[in-house]
Enzyme design. Structure first.
Site, PDB file in Angstrom:
ATOM      1  CB  CYS A  42      29.175  -8.719  28.735  1.00 23.25           C
ATOM      2  SG  CYS A  42      30.461  -7.653  29.384  1.00 23.25           S
ATOM      3  CB  THR A 107      34.794   8.728  29.541  1.00 26.62           C
ATOM      4  OG1 THR A 107      36.213   8.644  29.738  1.00 26.62           O
ATOM      5  CG2 THR A 107      34.309  10.026  30.150  1.00 26.62           C
TER       6      THR A 107
END
Lengths: 538, 538
Positions: A42, A107
């Site tokens: 982020c 994943t």
């Protein structure tokens, strides 16, 4: 118990660490296809923009910590390629085989790049990993980059535009829909767009990429935009191939139950590759966010260790910095409610970030959606300070199945530097209940065009600036000038931000006018919507 | 319906305005003993400190607005002196008589000043009204004021100390108890005290005023403090004489039911003169706050108009700015829980205001109190940014009867400039559940003295600075050095702020050590507590 985790991002890493804290004797292996685990995804746009200077700080955790603190077997550059569910083993690209008692598929997702004609991969980047970020940084360092195009204006797109623009790159955003930030509606997005344009970022809406030439994006409209670099931030695709090929139930994401178990009782899944239930609407959705991924990883670790923790769905609480502005939202927006045919009421208010008489107070625009029974469906807010604070509180009320009445009853910390004795949260509750109780009828931007407009502010203020076509009846005179208000058409009263017109509409409604509305957000809101249109036309 | 409201402060004014919005035909009269209504009391310290420059902005509303917008009959300088409940009339000091169908007593509270020997009224001030504030401002302007004494270190006392100190007045706080800000506990108050001392404010604790001479405060200890001006901010007394003399049921405040009705069915009461129920403990309390006063006024207006709204008790959510720091709290503190014999668990954590890798992150100290069943009893927090945001969220969870599990499940808006993917609220929930589940045993400052201390940070960090008497076993070596850990006494592990020592204690606990504790808050917390002690001794 032998647990194998595929993927060392937020979900996988938090699952692994919690597993160890739960069980010192567990065997824990993490297979990570890249050369890094648990990085601060982020923060990547800010790392590119040099707001964050050091690459080192981008590692939330590192392999050594996982190995030495947590005694976890982490294998980097190790890509899982198939799952043998019968034998409970996973094969990797380099032909290793790992057995498991429990498997966790974390994943994640990868950026989506359509196969555009003429796309030059050397100049086109996506942003997901630290190595993506380093590629972009290096490209900018090594080439003369003065023009950037950002395709897609969600979180990453907007953050990237800011972080390209700040160091001086002329940046253009291309967005297929009618506004940036598809998680909010057009009125709130417009305020963000005004800010981006004020900073020199060009925004092209309602237009998409058709093809590329070497240094031009060719748009569906036929227009072209020059570039030295392109950032593709259209969206991400959940990585579900492995699960699908193993015969696990998948939809748009991997299907899991409330304990985050897949259709195989020995296999869990968490993070951006999972299809979750949207807390607010109950519909299935992909909402790739770091907080939920962390939470899910922890829940799986607890469940593997014998607990029965359930994931309580995703609200989509989100926030993004847009230069000096903060844009935050939770729940569903109006576009989505329409699409799902969920009935709603709506309101707009402006409220100060803190007490108006204390220096530095700034207006925040709120749009709230709710049902006529008082259930809160969504909140969007944009302003400079204290924006996400109010959205957090409302998200918490929603999470605990509270209603708009609970917003009214919310008792928040008050002192003049921080908020007002009646906080925006309280005012949202009051306003919503007044609407539900029929005490006020709200008008919206789309109502202004065909209505009789009354500016209820003092005459001097009206003379200085008003909405085209409005007449002036100051609130102080309204009781004596009722006969000037038409009864045969929709009347919209407005003031600066909506409180005076609400009070004025109460006076008039109680005097027998059924057709009088208050324009929530007032002239400040009106202008915030106009500016963008004007600058687009100029 | 004829409603008479005694008092034009937060409760009275919000009641009057809501009444009019509810009912255009109602007769509404407000009797206000001072010459102002609805002023911004909470801003007065900042008005004195010239943070707020204009007197005009201190009027949240004014008499003209009440008269002209709301058609309310406001009488200033009109003091109600008696209530005739049989005839439903109120007499004023100037011998007017007002009849009512419904009466609202919103007389508020006044500052408490004990009759100290030698008190010089010319130099001694309290702060409640705008005219109080102007008196203080004028006194400072017209006299050479270089030394101030603030007696009582609650909200007003601390805010006044800051606003006297900032313009350069040497300020001393005198507080009877062991720490400032009695709504929080000593550990959190100590951080605030350090800040005040850093700014040059002297703090005298555990000492009270015995008497005054002309320019000296004589303390119970025998010490004296010179002054040019004294601010008395010991506390406020609810104004209940009128109610008491009318035979209404009173305790420490006016007694009301959940609809805010007094023992007379035609009389309501709201604001600082009412005894409320403390939301958290269920005990009766006086909690004079502006937010609840506003809320109560509105509820009464709705109930007078035929609704049955109930007041859902007061949580005591509060915040105060202390120079760069923010101190916020909700619910009960440890002192109060002890007094009420309510069993509790406690924890301290430090957490960043936003993602550590994004510039400007600052540590916030949290103290949370909760039951072994997971009910949240109180939260205190101090730091520079985003402090009240987390307290607001926890207050909202408490209000909706959520538990520590709901803190863990809270989905808050996340982006690096605003918080971390695991917000402090989530971490508080995780930590509390780990304590409840027996996954971690917490140690507190009071445990350090008699315990075996292990610093689990890397050796180089330990060598640089640690807690006196601690030995060093880095977390990375702990699995191989278990035999160095004593089994026959309490062992406390610590690190920087508490996470590493928590992980280390999990390793050791699972290896059969029952006597190993983690010191929440770590060395950062330890130092924050030491500094004040050291500077007091110096």
């Amino acid at each position: 118990m032998k647990t194998l985790i595929i993927g060392g991002g937020a979900a996988g890493a938090s699952c692994a660490a919690r597993l160890r804290r739960n069980d010192e004797k567990a065997e824990i292996t993490v297979l990570e296809q890249s050369d890094e685990i648990s990085i601060a995804n982020c923060g990547l746009p800010y790392y590119i923009g040099n707001v964050i200077n050091s690459e080192e700080t981008m590692h939330v955790s590192d392999v050594n910590k996982f190995r030495n603190w947590f005694n976890i077997n982490v294998l980097l550059n190790t890509k899982a390629v198939s799952i043998d569910r019968n034998n409970r083993t996973v094969k990797t690209a380099d032909n290793q085989e790992f057995s498991y008692d429990r498997l966790v598929i974390a994943t994640g997702a990868t950026p989506f790049v359509p196969p555009f004609e003429g796309l030059n991969k050397d100049k086109t980047f996506t942003l997901r990993t630290l190595s993506d970020a380093n590629s972009i940084k290096n490209y900018i360092k090594e080439h003369e980059v003065s023009k950037a195009v950002v395709v897609g204006a969600g979180f990453i797109g907007v953050e990237m535009a800011e972080n390209l623009c700040e160091p001086g790159i002329r940046t253009t955003i291309v967005e297929l829909s009618s506004h940036i930030m598809p998680n909010v509606d057009i009125e709130v997005a417009t305020v963000a767009q005004n800010k981006l344009k004020e900073k020199g970022i060009e925004i092209i809406l309602n237009d998409g990429v058709k093809a590329f030439s070497d240094d031009k994006v060719i748009l569906t409209s036929g227009n072209t935009v020059d570039f030295d670099i392109v950032i593709m931030s259209i969206g991400v695709m959940p990585q579900i191939e492995l699960a699908k090929e193993a015969g696990l139930e998948v939809s748009r994401g991997i299907v899991v139950d409330s304990t985050l178990k897949t259709s195989d009782e020995y296999i869990y899944a968490a993070g951006d590759n999972v299809e979750i239930t949207d807390f607010t609407t109950g519909s299935k959705a992909l909402i790739p966010l770091a907080g939920p991924a962390n939470r899910q990883g922890r829940i799986i670790a607890d469940n593997i260790c014998g607990k029965t923790e359930t994931y309580k769905n995703t609200q989509g609480s989100s926030v993004v910095k847009i230069f000096e502005l903060t844009l935050a939202a939770v729940g569903a927006n109006e576009d989505r409610l329409k699409k799902l045919n969920i009935p709603y009421l709506k309101t707009f208010i402006y409220s100060n970030s803190h007490a108006g008489y204390y220096p530095g107070a700034k207006q925040i625009l709120y749009k709230m959606l709710f049902t006529k029974e008082g259930r809160i469906l969504g909140l969007q807010a944009i302003g400079e300070e204290g924006v996400e604070k109010r959205v957090d509180v409302v998200a918490t009320v929603m999470r605990l199945n509270g209603s708009v009445h609970d917003l009214l009853d919310a008792e928040l910390c008050y002192a003049p530097p921080f908020n007002s004795a009646k906080d925006a949260v309280n005012i949202l509750g009051m306003n919503a209940l007044n609407i539900i109780d029929g005490k006020v009828r709200m008008a919206f931007p789309e109502d202004l065009k065909d209505s009789y407009l009354i500016d209820v502010r003092p005459k001097a203020v009206f003379m200085n600036e008003t909405i085209d076509g409005a007449v002036n009846i100051p609130i102080t005179e309204i009781r004596n000038r009722l006969d000037e208000i038409p009864r045969d058409r929709k009347v919209v009263m407005f003031c600066n931000t909506g409180y005076t017109s609400y009070v004025a509409s109460r006076i008039v409604n109680q005097n027998g006018f059924e057709n009088v509305y208050s324009f929530g957000g007032g002239i400040v809101f009106f202008k915030s919507q106009q500016n963008f249109l004007n600058s687009n036309n100029s």
